[in-house]
Design an enzyme around this catalytic site. Structure first.
Site, short mmCIF file in Angstrom:
data_model
loop_
_atom_site.label_atom_id
_atom_site.label_comp_id
_atom_site.label_asym_id
_atom_site.label_seq_id
_atom_site.Cartn_x
_atom_site.Cartn_y
_atom_site.Cartn_z
N GLU A 1 0.86 -1.18 0.00
CA GLU A 1 0.00 0.00 0.00
C GLU A 1 0.90 1.23 0.00
O GLU A 1 2.12 1.12 -0.14
CB GLU A 1 -0.88 0.01 1.26
CG GLU A 1 -1.74 -1.24 1.40
CD GLU A 1 -2.72 -1.16 2.56
OE1 GLU A 1 -2.94 -0.04 3.09
OE2 GLU A 1 -3.27 -2.20 2.95
N ARG B 1 -13.88 -7.11 0.89
CA ARG B 1 -12.58 -7.25 1.56
C ARG B 1 -12.78 -7.62 3.02
O ARG B 1 -13.66 -7.10 3.69
CB ARG B 1 -11.81 -5.92 1.48
CG ARG B 1 -11.73 -5.29 0.11
CD ARG B 1 -10.96 -6.16 -0.88
NE ARG B 1 -9.60 -6.41 -0.44
CZ ARG B 1 -8.59 -5.56 -0.63
NH1 ARG B 1 -8.78 -4.43 -1.27
NH2 ARG B 1 -7.39 -5.86 -0.20
#
Ligand SMILES: [Zn+2]
Length: 269
Positions: free
Chosen positions: A3, A250
């Protein structure tokens, strides 16, 4: 999955190792990762040049090799960079190898091959064409509030939507919401002014501290959610068992005690 904080860590690593060295070869070992360019063309554009600077936006890293040539790297799920000298130290899942003068090498390693390697002429144009939102660390409070207020989904889905804010992935979205004490399924547009501010501060705090820790989970504070995520994990704040659910497809971890879901009745109309 890399990320913002991991990619920023790769950027700093790239800057410290791979700038200002003549590129003598580009060895593409898996053309599958190449996007919009062949291995031969990639090598032809880069050979004889050097990376002059780099730029990160969200989860993308760009390295400038010329006014109109930027290498584009996206790390997918398992991408990483490794700089080394000896040939035998080449990582086992090297997909693209940049060979510099004096036998120095930079490997783009990516076991699962969801990464992307390409060239772009103009980074801003690329970002616009991809429809990517502003980088999470470039967003100011006013912009952030505007993004939340205009969208009706769960706050976690908004944080994950790269077209609204670029750079936050599943793990850090949970971490940011945990720090802000906001239930991940809360409708973004219904967050109070105060909670939006808290969320904004939590976002900056978590991302900056994750970068400081070089995105190494092993050195993140025990007071964070990340070291405790998973089955039978306990909330580091109240000690209760963490819960998981699925939001926007998710897996999401949170504490039902510390991140209470506001009931509709208590919110102003
Ligand atoms: Zn708790």
């Amino acid at each position: 999955m890399p990320e913002l904080s991991e990619v920023e860590t790769f950027k700093r690593y790239f800057d410290a190792t791979s700038l200002h060295q003549r590129i003598v070869d580009v060895d593409v070992r898996s053309a599958y990762l190449l996007k919009g360019i062949s291995g031969r063309k990639l090598a032809r554009y880069l050979k004889g040049r050097q990376f002059e600077s780099s730029r990160r936006h969200g989860k993308h890293l760009f390295a400038r090799a010329h006014d109109e040539i930027w290498l584009r790297l996206h790390f997918g799920m398992t991408g990483s960079l490794h700089y080394f000298k000896d040939e035998e130290r080449v990582p086992s899942h090297t997909r693209v190898l940049f060979v510099f003068a004096k036998n120095r090498r930079l490997a783009f390693d990516d076991q699962r091959k969801f990464g992307e390697v390409g060239l772009v002429k103009d980074v801003d144009e690329f970002l616009t064409n991809r429809g990517l939102g502003p980088d999470a660390l470039d967003v100011d409070l006013a912009q952030f509030k505007n993004i939340l207020a205009k969208h009706h989904g769960a706050v976690k889905s908004i944080l994950l939507n790269q077209k609204l804010i670029a750079g936050i992935g599943n793990i850090y979205a949970d971490e940011i919401l945990f720090r802000a004490r906001i239930h991940p399924a809360t409708k973004a547009a219904r967050l109070s002014e105060n909670k939006m501010k808290r969320l904004f501060r939590a976002m900056r705090y978590i991302l900056k501290n994750a970068i400081e820790s070089k995105a190494d989970v092993g050195v993140l504070p025990r007071s964070w959610l990340l070291p405790h995520r998973g089955t039978r994990g306990k909330c580091p704040r109240c000690g209760r068992e963490l819960k998981s659910t699925t939001i926007g497809g998710r897996s999401t971890w949170f504490c039902t005690h510390c991140q209470k879901r506001a009931s509709g009745g208590r919110l102003p109309a």
